[in-house]
Design a protein around this motif. Sequence first.
Motif, PDB file in Angstrom:
ATOM      1  N   UNK A  24       0.829  -1.206   0.000  1.00  0.00           N
ATOM      2  CA  UNK A  24       0.000   0.000   0.000  1.00  0.00           C
ATOM      3  C   UNK A  24       0.858   1.248   0.000  1.00  0.00           C
ATOM      4  N   UNK A  25       1.883   1.267   0.831  1.00  0.00           N
ATOM      5  CA  UNK A  25       2.777   2.429   0.890  1.00  0.00           C
ATOM      6  C   UNK A  25       3.439   2.687  -0.453  1.00  0.00           C
ATOM      7  N   UNK A  26       3.890   1.626  -1.110  1.00  0.00           N
ATOM      8  CA  UNK A  26       4.558   1.787  -2.405  1.00  0.00           C
ATOM      9  C   UNK A  26       3.618   2.398  -3.433  1.00  0.00           C
ATOM     10  N   UNK A  27       2.372   1.963  -3.446  1.00  0.00           N
ATOM     11  CA  UNK A  27       1.401   2.489  -4.404  1.00  0.00           C
ATOM     12  C   UNK A  27       1.068   3.950  -4.107  1.00  0.00           C
ATOM     13  N   UNK A  28       0.911   4.274  -2.834  1.00  0.00           N
ATOM     14  CA  UNK A  28       0.617   5.672  -2.486  1.00  0.00           C
ATOM     15  C   UNK A  28       1.807   6.565  -2.818  1.00  0.00           C
ATOM     16  N   UNK A  29       3.023   6.089  -2.570  1.00  0.00           N
ATOM     17  CA  UNK A  29       4.210   6.873  -2.937  1.00  0.00           C
ATOM     18  C   UNK A  29       4.232   7.154  -4.439  1.00  0.00           C
ATOM     19  N   UNK A  30       3.856   6.166  -5.227  1.00  0.00           N
ATOM     20  CA  UNK A  30       3.805   6.358  -6.679  1.00  0.00           C
ATOM     21  C   UNK A  30       2.780   7.430  -7.042  1.00  0.00           C
ATOM     22  N   UNK A  31       1.629   7.414  -6.360  1.00  0.00           N
ATOM     23  CA  UNK A  31       0.601   8.420  -6.623  1.00  0.00           C
ATOM     24  C   UNK A  31       1.081   9.813  -6.228  1.00  0.00           C
ATOM     25  N   UNK A  32       1.676   9.919  -5.042  1.00  0.00           N
ATOM     26  CA  UNK A  32       2.148  11.219  -4.563  1.00  0.00           C
ATOM     27  C   UNK A  32       3.254  11.759  -5.468  1.00  0.00           C
ATOM     28  N   UNK A  33       4.151  10.884  -5.903  1.00  0.00           N
ATOM     29  CA  UNK A  33       5.221  11.307  -6.807  1.00  0.00           C
ATOM     30  C   UNK A  33       4.675  11.786  -8.143  1.00  0.00           C
ATOM     31  N   UNK A  34       3.506  11.257  -8.513  1.00  0.00           N
ATOM     32  CA  UNK A  34       2.852  11.671  -9.766  1.00  0.00           C
ATOM     33  C   UNK A  34       1.975  12.903  -9.569  1.00  0.00           C
ATOM     34  N   UNK A  35       2.071  13.515  -8.378  1.00  0.00           N
ATOM     35  CA  UNK A  35       1.315  14.730  -8.038  1.00  0.00           C
ATOM     36  C   UNK A  35      -0.192  14.525  -8.064  1.00  0.00           C
ATOM     37  N   UNK A  36      -0.630  13.314  -7.746  1.00  0.00           N
ATOM     38  CA  UNK A  36      -2.049  13.072  -7.522  1.00  0.00           C
ATOM     39  C   UNK A  36      -2.408  13.636  -6.146  1.00  0.00           C
ATOM     40  N   UNK A  37      -3.514  14.338  -6.061  1.00  0.00           N
ATOM     41  CA  UNK A  37      -3.915  15.013  -4.827  1.00  0.00           C
ATOM     42  C   UNK A  37      -4.609  14.024  -3.898  1.00  0.00           C
ATOM     43  N   UNK A  38      -3.792  13.276  -3.180  1.00  0.00           N
ATOM     44  CA  UNK A  38      -4.298  12.248  -2.277  1.00  0.00           C
ATOM     45  C   UNK A  38      -3.991  12.614  -0.834  1.00  0.00           C
ATOM     46  N   UNK A  39      -4.981  12.380   0.059  1.00  0.00           N
ATOM     47  CA  UNK A  39      -4.765  12.633   1.480  1.00  0.00           C
ATOM     48  C   UNK A  39      -5.651  11.722   2.308  1.00  0.00           C
ATOM     49  N   UNK A  40      -5.529  11.837   3.632  1.00  0.00           N
ATOM     50  CA  UNK A  40      -6.314  11.008   4.538  1.00  0.00           C
ATOM     51  C   UNK A  40      -7.226  11.882   5.400  1.00  0.00           C
ATOM     52  N   UNK A  41      -8.355  11.314   5.779  1.00  0.00           N
ATOM     53  CA  UNK A  41      -9.300  11.919   6.718  1.00  0.00           C
ATOM     54  C   UNK A  41      -9.624  10.823   7.729  1.00  0.00           C
ATOM     55  N   UNK A  42      -9.076  10.936   8.935  1.00  0.00           N
ATOM     56  CA  UNK A  42      -9.154   9.854   9.906  1.00  0.00           C
ATOM     57  C   UNK A  42      -9.713  10.338  11.243  1.00  0.00           C
ATOM     58  N   UNK A  43     -10.222   9.405  12.021  1.00  0.00           N
ATOM     59  CA  UNK A  43     -10.682   9.721  13.362  1.00  0.00           C
ATOM     60  C   UNK A  43      -9.581   9.673  14.398  1.00  0.00           C
ATOM     61  N   UNK A  44      -8.377   9.269  14.012  1.00  0.00           N
ATOM     62  CA  UNK A  44      -7.275   9.153  14.968  1.00  0.00           C
ATOM     63  C   UNK A  44      -6.879  10.514  15.544  1.00  0.00           C
ATOM     64  N   UNK A  45      -6.240  10.486  16.725  1.00  0.00           N
ATOM     65  CA  UNK A  45      -5.643  11.694  17.275  1.00  0.00           C
ATOM     66  C   UNK A  45      -4.501  12.139  16.358  1.00  0.00           C
ATOM     67  N   UNK A  46      -4.062  13.383  16.521  1.00  0.00           N
ATOM     68  CA  UNK A  46      -2.967  13.884  15.701  1.00  0.00           C
ATOM     69  C   UNK A  46      -1.704  13.050  15.889  1.00  0.00           C
ATOM     70  N   UNK A  47      -1.374  12.735  17.139  1.00  0.00           N
ATOM     71  CA  UNK A  47      -0.151  11.968  17.401  1.00  0.00           C
ATOM     72  C   UNK A  47      -0.195  10.581  16.786  1.00  0.00           C
ATOM     73  N   UNK A  48      -1.383  10.033  16.617  1.00  0.00           N
ATOM     74  CA  UNK A  48      -1.527   8.726  15.980  1.00  0.00           C
ATOM     75  C   UNK A  48      -1.675   8.844  14.459  1.00  0.00           C
ATOM     76  N   UNK A  49      -1.950  10.042  13.982  1.00  0.00           N
ATOM     77  CA  UNK A  49      -2.081  10.278  12.539  1.00  0.00           C
ATOM     78  C   UNK A  49      -0.758  10.661  11.895  1.00  0.00           C
TER      79      UNK A  49
END
Length: 280
Positions: free
Chosen positions: A25-50
């Motif tokens: 999963x990390x490798x695929x997301x890195x490929x997306x980010x390197x390709x300047x795809x606007x990807x991010x996360x929206x999570x319920x975790x605390x900041x320190x856990x995010x």
Amino acid sequence: MKKTVYCSDVDGTLARQGYFLTEDTLALVHEMVDADINFTIVTGRFLSRSLPVMQQLKLKIPAFCLSGALAYDCANERILKVWPIKAEVAKTVAERLQTLKHNVLAAVYHPQENRCKLCFNWVKNPQPFPMDNVNELGYLHDEIVTAENIIPLMEEGQCIFLDMAGDEGTMKTAYGLVRDIEGIKVFLHESPHNKGLWVLDIVAENSGKGNAIQWMKEYMGAEESVGFGDHYNDLPMLLAADIGCTMAEAPEDLKQAVDLVLPAAPNCVPDYIMAKEGLR
């Protein structure tokens, strides 16, 4: 091609096997980010856990934690924006919840220090958990502060999130105590990863995961938004997105409410994004 922003829940969605992200999963997301795809996360975790997840994913654009109550600037490593609950409203919520003699958490933002404190009224099993993330000023993100009454601690900053977790009966009672209070959004759901554990999340009325994806679309100047989630607490984001996607394992009524159900594959989220962006 339309400029699209992609917002994904983490646990059970991007992290398909549980709490942690796989190397694939990390490798695929890195490929997306390197390709300047606007990807991010929206999570319920605390900041320190995010933060570890944001860093692992090498995100470039803002990400959200505390169910959309806090936006974090991944590029500059600082809290970008919060959506506070009005002080009197937060006080009323805390007063009602504390009558249950159950653990209550309030995430309180201190703007002068650009950090949060986690304020607990530990009444059962007082076992603070370790935090190890320090911002550029040397302040600990999510410093834990405990008190019998958390309201004075909340009044020291801006309360952006309140939370309880426990058995179904207690959490439904808590929900009944606060659901009629104006100025907040209240979400009650059973944890998809811990059967029997129910979670109550409370944010400001102008906050939440639905607001997060709408804000990101505007912030990024995108023409389209795509949201990914696996459970009822993600539904506001999936409904607010131009395209709402859920997992094959999601509850049936959730599947009926969204635009697309993804295949039951380990990397269905990045697979979908990369295909849509023409990288596959």
